[in-house]
Design a protein around this motif. Sequence first.
Motif, short mmCIF file in Angstrom:
data_model
loop_
_atom_site.label_atom_id
_atom_site.label_comp_id
_atom_site.label_asym_id
_atom_site.label_seq_id
_atom_site.Cartn_x
_atom_site.Cartn_y
_atom_site.Cartn_z
N ASP A 295 0.80 -1.16 -0.09
CA ASP A 295 -0.11 0.06 0.10
C ASP A 295 0.84 1.33 0.14
O ASP A 295 2.00 1.62 1.02
CB ASP A 295 -0.79 -0.01 1.24
CG ASP A 295 -1.68 1.11 1.42
OD1 ASP A 295 -1.33 2.17 0.88
OD2 ASP A 295 -2.70 1.14 2.25
N ALA A 297 0.45 4.21 0.45
CA ALA A 297 0.24 5.07 1.93
C ALA A 297 0.85 4.47 3.08
O ALA A 297 1.58 5.30 3.86
CB ALA A 297 -1.52 5.32 2.20
N THR A 298 0.75 3.29 3.41
CA THR A 298 1.10 2.57 4.63
C THR A 298 2.74 2.00 4.36
O THR A 298 3.32 1.68 5.25
CB THR A 298 0.39 1.76 5.43
OG1 THR A 298 -0.05 0.70 4.40
CG2 THR A 298 -1.06 2.39 5.54
N GLU A 325 9.67 7.87 3.28
CA GLU A 325 8.78 6.24 3.21
C GLU A 325 9.52 5.51 4.46
O GLU A 325 8.88 4.62 4.86
CB GLU A 325 9.25 5.68 2.06
CG GLU A 325 8.43 6.23 0.82
CD GLU A 325 8.45 5.54 -0.51
OE1 GLU A 325 9.32 4.52 -0.50
OE2 GLU A 325 8.17 6.09 -1.47
N THR A 328 8.17 6.52 7.60
CA THR A 328 6.49 5.92 7.74
C THR A 328 6.70 4.24 7.80
O THR A 328 5.73 3.66 8.72
CB THR A 328 5.87 6.12 6.28
OG1 THR A 328 5.59 7.42 6.11
CG2 THR A 328 4.36 5.37 6.14
N ASN A 332 5.14 2.41 11.17
CA ASN A 332 4.10 1.41 10.87
C ASN A 332 4.77 -0.13 11.21
O ASN A 332 3.93 -0.59 11.70
CB ASN A 332 3.54 1.33 9.67
CG ASN A 332 2.50 2.49 9.38
OD1 ASN A 332 1.76 2.88 10.29
ND2 ASN A 332 2.28 2.88 7.87
N SER A 340 -1.00 3.21 9.63
CA SER A 340 -1.50 4.51 9.27
C SER A 340 -0.97 5.18 7.97
O SER A 340 0.30 4.83 7.85
CB SER A 340 -1.89 5.63 10.27
OG SER A 340 -0.70 5.73 10.86
N ALA A 341 -1.51 6.06 7.32
CA ALA A 341 -0.70 6.74 5.97
C ALA A 341 0.03 7.54 6.47
O ALA A 341 -0.11 8.38 7.52
CB ALA A 341 -1.85 7.53 5.19
N ARG A 344 2.69 12.27 2.36
CA ARG A 344 3.05 11.92 1.17
C ARG A 344 3.06 13.53 0.79
O ARG A 344 2.00 14.19 0.76
CB ARG A 344 1.95 11.24 0.58
CG ARG A 344 2.40 9.86 0.65
CD ARG A 344 3.31 9.41 -0.54
NE ARG A 344 3.67 7.97 -0.52
CZ ARG A 344 4.74 7.49 -0.89
NH1 ARG A 344 5.66 8.32 -1.45
NH2 ARG A 344 5.21 6.12 -0.71
#
Length: 462
Positions: A295, A297-298, A325, A328, A332, A340-341, A344
């Motif tokens: 994904d 986003a995550t 990234e 993130t 995560n 969670s996202a 970006r």
Amino acid sequence: MKQMNVDVAVIGAGTAGLAAYRAARAAGKRTVIIEGGPYGTTCARVGCMPSKLLIAAAEAAHELRHTAPFGVRVDGEIVIDGRAVMERVRRERDRFVGFVLESVDGIPAEDRLRGYARFVDNTTLQVGDDLQLRAGRVVIATGSSPAVPPPFRALGDRLVVNDDVFSWDALPRRVAVFGPGVIGLELGQALSRLGVIVRVFGVGGGVGPLSDPAIRDYATAAFQEQFYLDPDARVEDMQRDGDEVVIRYARLDGEIVTERFDYVLAATGRRPNVANLGLENTGLELDARGVPLFDPATLQCGASPVFIAGDANNILPLLHEAADEGKTAGANASSYPEVSAGLRRATLGVVFSDPQIATVGTRFADLPADAVIGEVSFENQGRSRVMLKNKGLMHVYAERGTGRFLGAEWIGPRAEHIAHTLAWARQMDLTIAQMLDMPFYHPVIEEGLRTALRDAAAKLAG
Ligand SMILES: Cc1cc2nc3c(=O)[nH]c(=O)nc-3n(C[C@H](O)[C@H](O)[C@H](O)COP(=O)(O)OP(=O)(O)OC[C@H]3O[C@@H](n4cnc5c(N)ncnc54)[C@H](O)[C@@H]3O)c2cc1C
Ligand SMILES: NC(=O)c1ccc[n+]([C@@H]2O[C@H](COP(=O)([O-])OP(=O)(O)OC[C@H]3O[C@@H](n4cnc5c(N)ncnc54)[C@H](O)[C@@H]3O)[C@@H](O)[C@H]2O)c1
């Protein structure tokens, strides 16, 4: 076999991996970072920094040769000392690498594992020959490597990639560059400006990251005034002969010629480093290139405890994206199964050619069919002309109806700075009208941007 248990294992100590490690540590997780190759990151060792150092030397040489139109004459010979050029590139590069090494040294020794990691299953990694690591979650941050077409391998040590260029002691005389993408343009133009005879060969007509045909055609012509560039080349034969490579190709005028080169530089794209990760031992679903589906986003791969960040996932292979990234993915991985996202930002790309190329937001290729295109040529733009940098063409894209600024592609002077202005506007979701309400100084290159915005505004109104 040694066994070890951790909460989070990060594979790869590049920009994305280091950011992931820091995020997981900050979340209080027992985390290790595994590196199989040299520490220092691709960006600092063989990417962003040494390429910009080479370009800086090339720009100095170019500026010196182009003072006459201002009435300023350089008396005497301009000498490019290839050894001195490469010595500075490596010395300054090593300084940047040194800062990364210092930060790696700051990581507790027990958190740093050396060796290439391979998945045994979703959460078990083999590191080198003698360590098996059980990790609750894994972040893949293994970066990318040059994708060299297999037939090029026959050239042996006459075939080089970006890494090799930055370890040259001196400049060669003649280099054939395959791939007029971002790396090929930056390095090809720089070498040419430093006095190396350069031929740049492409396939399919692409130039840099441009998807807007009008801008791409303008860029092609602008570069062709400076060095040999055929974005859709017909190379008939390429053979090694002693310490040289002999290439027979159809020149732009159609004539078949044979030339000898010291090196062939393959700048034919990069591919994610996933082939040797043992991903077949995981339950992860892979795409056609063997990259786990994830994904964006995550950065989570399916519903698994595996995350993928940076060039390894190949969505936006740029330094600032790798850093975001990594953060993130590390966060995560720590909060898994809750994810969670991550942040970006508006997309932003700059090619450090001259003129520079930039892309912001939605690419031309991804625009809705009825998007409005505002245009400006920099050829008669005031400040650009003052500085004799009046070469360039810009397209700004807007959404019909709402007037929202969507993106831009262009080649032109100081694009790296205007690109930031535009990326900020895109991230703030401004309309063309709101952007025109912003201040513009005089006389500046941004007044060219204003002309393009006004053109878009007029077309939106019409
Ligand atoms: C010539 C060039 C110029 C560039 N210029 C720019 C620029 O101007 N601006 C920009 O934004 N971007 C630029 N880039 C792109 C930028 O360098 C990359 O996007 C960025 O470095 C990617 O970081 P990363 O952490 O994903 O990968 P990397 O920094 O490559 O880190 C990956 C690490 O993983 C390690 N590894 C791989 N497999 C394993 C394994 N199985 N086990 C353990 N370790 C492993 C590798 O050894 C490596 O250290 C350039 C790239 C190149 C090549
Ligand atoms: N300034 C920057 O930000 C910067 C600088 C360098 C690299 N990078 C990053 O590195 C990534 C990789 O750069 P790259 O230049 O290797 O890839 P690229 O995808 O930008 O360009 C590869 C080029 O090679 C061409 N090509 C492919 N096979 C070929 C062949 N057999 N013969 C001739 N041409 C061929 C392609 O058509 C394309 O034009 C970029 O996408 C970018 O994200 C960024």
